[in-house]
Motif scaffolding. Structure first.
Motif, short mmCIF file in Angstrom:
data_model
loop_
_atom_site.label_atom_id
_atom_site.label_comp_id
_atom_site.label_asym_id
_atom_site.label_seq_id
_atom_site.Cartn_x
_atom_site.Cartn_y
_atom_site.Cartn_z
N PRO A 80 -6.16 -2.60 12.15
CA PRO A 80 -6.81 -1.73 11.23
C PRO A 80 -7.04 -2.22 9.81
CG PRO A 80 -4.66 -0.69 11.35
CD PRO A 80 -4.79 -2.15 12.54
N PRO A 81 -8.10 -1.71 9.12
CA PRO A 81 -7.96 -2.33 7.65
C PRO A 81 -6.77 -1.90 6.83
CG PRO A 81 -9.87 -0.92 8.35
CD PRO A 81 -8.91 -0.64 9.36
N VAL A 82 -6.71 -3.19 5.73
CA VAL A 82 -5.59 -2.98 4.86
C VAL A 82 -5.57 -1.59 4.11
CG1 VAL A 82 -4.74 -3.74 2.68
CG2 VAL A 82 -5.61 -5.37 4.62
N ARG A 83 -4.41 -0.92 3.97
CA ARG A 83 -4.17 0.26 3.32
C ARG A 83 -3.48 0.20 2.13
NH1 ARG A 83 -0.19 4.21 3.04
NH2 ARG A 83 1.22 3.16 4.66
N HIS A 84 -4.14 0.67 0.88
CA HIS A 84 -3.32 0.64 -0.15
C HIS A 84 -2.18 1.21 -0.63
CE1 HIS A 84 -7.18 -1.50 -1.61
NE2 HIS A 84 -6.49 -1.58 -2.92
N ARG A 85 -1.02 0.91 -1.06
CA ARG A 85 0.21 1.74 -1.11
C ARG A 85 0.31 1.67 -2.62
NH1 ARG A 85 4.58 2.21 2.22
NH2 ARG A 85 6.39 2.71 1.18
N SER A 86 0.07 2.92 -3.33
CA SER A 86 -0.07 3.18 -4.72
C SER A 86 1.20 3.80 -5.49
CB SER A 86 -1.30 3.86 -5.19
OG SER A 86 -1.16 5.02 -4.74
N SER A 87 1.22 3.47 -6.68
CA SER A 87 2.69 4.12 -7.26
C SER A 87 2.53 5.50 -7.45
CB SER A 87 2.72 3.41 -8.64
OG SER A 87 1.62 3.64 -9.38
N GLU A 252 -0.07 -1.28 -5.13
CA GLU A 252 -0.70 -1.43 -6.62
C GLU A 252 0.12 -0.31 -7.21
OE1 GLU A 252 -4.12 1.93 -7.54
OE2 GLU A 252 -4.90 0.05 -6.90
N TYR A 253 0.64 -0.91 -8.34
CA TYR A 253 1.65 -0.14 -9.15
C TYR A 253 0.75 0.05 -10.70
CZ TYR A 253 5.01 -1.06 -5.70
OH TYR A 253 5.74 -0.99 -4.50
N ARG A 254 1.18 1.31 -11.22
CA ARG A 254 1.12 1.63 -12.49
C ARG A 254 1.94 1.55 -13.34
NH1 ARG A 254 -1.06 5.88 -11.37
NH2 ARG A 254 -3.29 5.31 -11.30
N ILE A 255 2.07 0.56 -14.37
CA ILE A 255 3.17 0.38 -15.17
C ILE A 255 2.80 0.59 -16.65
CG2 ILE A 255 4.98 -1.46 -16.18
CD1 ILE A 255 4.16 -2.99 -13.57
N PRO A 256 3.67 1.69 -17.05
CA PRO A 256 3.40 2.38 -18.66
C PRO A 256 3.75 1.12 -19.46
CG PRO A 256 4.69 3.73 -17.36
CD PRO A 256 4.55 2.55 -16.69
N ALA A 257 2.79 0.89 -20.62
CA ALA A 257 2.88 -0.24 -21.58
C ALA A 257 3.82 0.35 -22.75
CB ALA A 257 1.64 -0.52 -22.06
N ALA A 258 3.90 1.68 -22.96
CA ALA A 258 4.77 2.34 -24.09
C ALA A 258 6.18 2.52 -23.54
CB ALA A 258 3.89 3.48 -24.72
N ASP A 259 6.86 3.15 -24.50
CA ASP A 259 8.21 3.37 -24.08
C ASP A 259 8.21 4.98 -23.67
OD1 ASP A 259 9.39 1.46 -24.94
OD2 ASP A 259 9.84 1.99 -27.12
#
Length: 259
Positions: A80-87, A252-259
């Motif tokens: 099957p197609p690739v599945r995104h695994r997100s944050s 796929e990860y979302r990483i905050p840039a601020a404290d």
């Protein structure tokens, strides 16, 4: 690996042949369910020895795109197609909507998901899981082992280890179907509010048993992921040991840039 000859990188013939077969599969020239040409056919096509073709097919199998059937040869996998695994897969809104993370994410990608429960019951905590849970190795925990399918193909196995003193008062966690939102929703229902999920990933070749369970070629790449579910009180209430077919996931990860 190739060596430099006259300023150019030398690529062994078997690698060239393997690359060409892999590209034929990815381009759809060789379609899912079709047999890869036999060794004798490839010998005639490329004008090389059988040994060279066998070495090429080792490389092709390592791509995870084919599987070898005893007495029949190699067949192109229907993957099957690739599945995104997100944050954001563990957002509380998903649980409140009645969907566990895997089902929510699969629905978003338009895939048909299925979860097969392999085991639910007491187990002695493995050393790594015990350390993460903050209990001695061998301590009794609740284990929940599952096999996940996407469009009928196995793509992931996961075993959750949960502290016995946490789960003993939550009967739904001993059921095959813990209810809408999955085990995390049931834990939160009983006062264990989550603060964060911490994941550690490692890519490696699959063992023979792992490859068999996920319908992969021997030695195909997998991603080994360990997740800790931590509450606002600083308690780890689940350690999930997951193994994923590497060709099925993009992380796929979302990483905050601020404290």
């Amino acid at each position: 690996m190739g060596t430099a000859v006259g300023g150019e990188r030398f690529v062994p013939r078997y690698v060239q042949i393997a690359d060409e077969i892999v590209q034929q599969i990815r381009a759809g020239v060789l379609k899912p369910g079709e047999m890869v040409p036999s060794e004798s056919e490839l010998v005639d096509r490329y004008g090389v020895s059988g040994g060279t073709i066998r070495k090429a097919m080792v490389e092709v199998r390592a791509s995870g795109l084919v599987e070898t059937r005893h007495g029949k040869g190699s067949i192109v996998k229907d993957r099957p197609p690739v599945r995104h695994r997100s944050s954001d897969r563990f957002r509380r809104s998903h649980r409140q909507g009645g969907k566990a993370a895997y089902l929510a994410e699969s629905a978003q990608s338009g895939a048909t998901a299925k979860v097969s429960v392999l085991y639910i019951g007491p187990m002695e905590a493995p050393a790594d899981a015990a350390q993460r849970l903050g209990v001695p190795a061998g301590t009794q925990v609740l284990a929940r082992r599952r096999l996940y399918f996407r469009n009928g193909t196995p793509v992931e196995t996961a075993t959750s280890y949960l502290p016995w003193d946490v789960v003993k008062e939550i009967p739904e966690l001993f059921a095959e179907n813990p209810g809408g939102g999955g085990i995390y929703a049931r834990l939160e229902d009983h006062g264990h509010e989550f603060a964060e999920f911490v994941e550690t990933l490692q890519a490696r070749p699959a063992s023979k048993a792992e490859a068999s369970e996920l319908a992969l070629s021997p030695g195909a790449p997998v991603v080994h992921l360990i997740r800790e579910a931590r509450t606002t009180e600083g308690l780890v209430v689940e350690v999930c040991d997951t193994l994923m077919a590497a060709d099925q996931f993009v992380f796929e990860y979302r990483i905050p840039a601020a404290d």
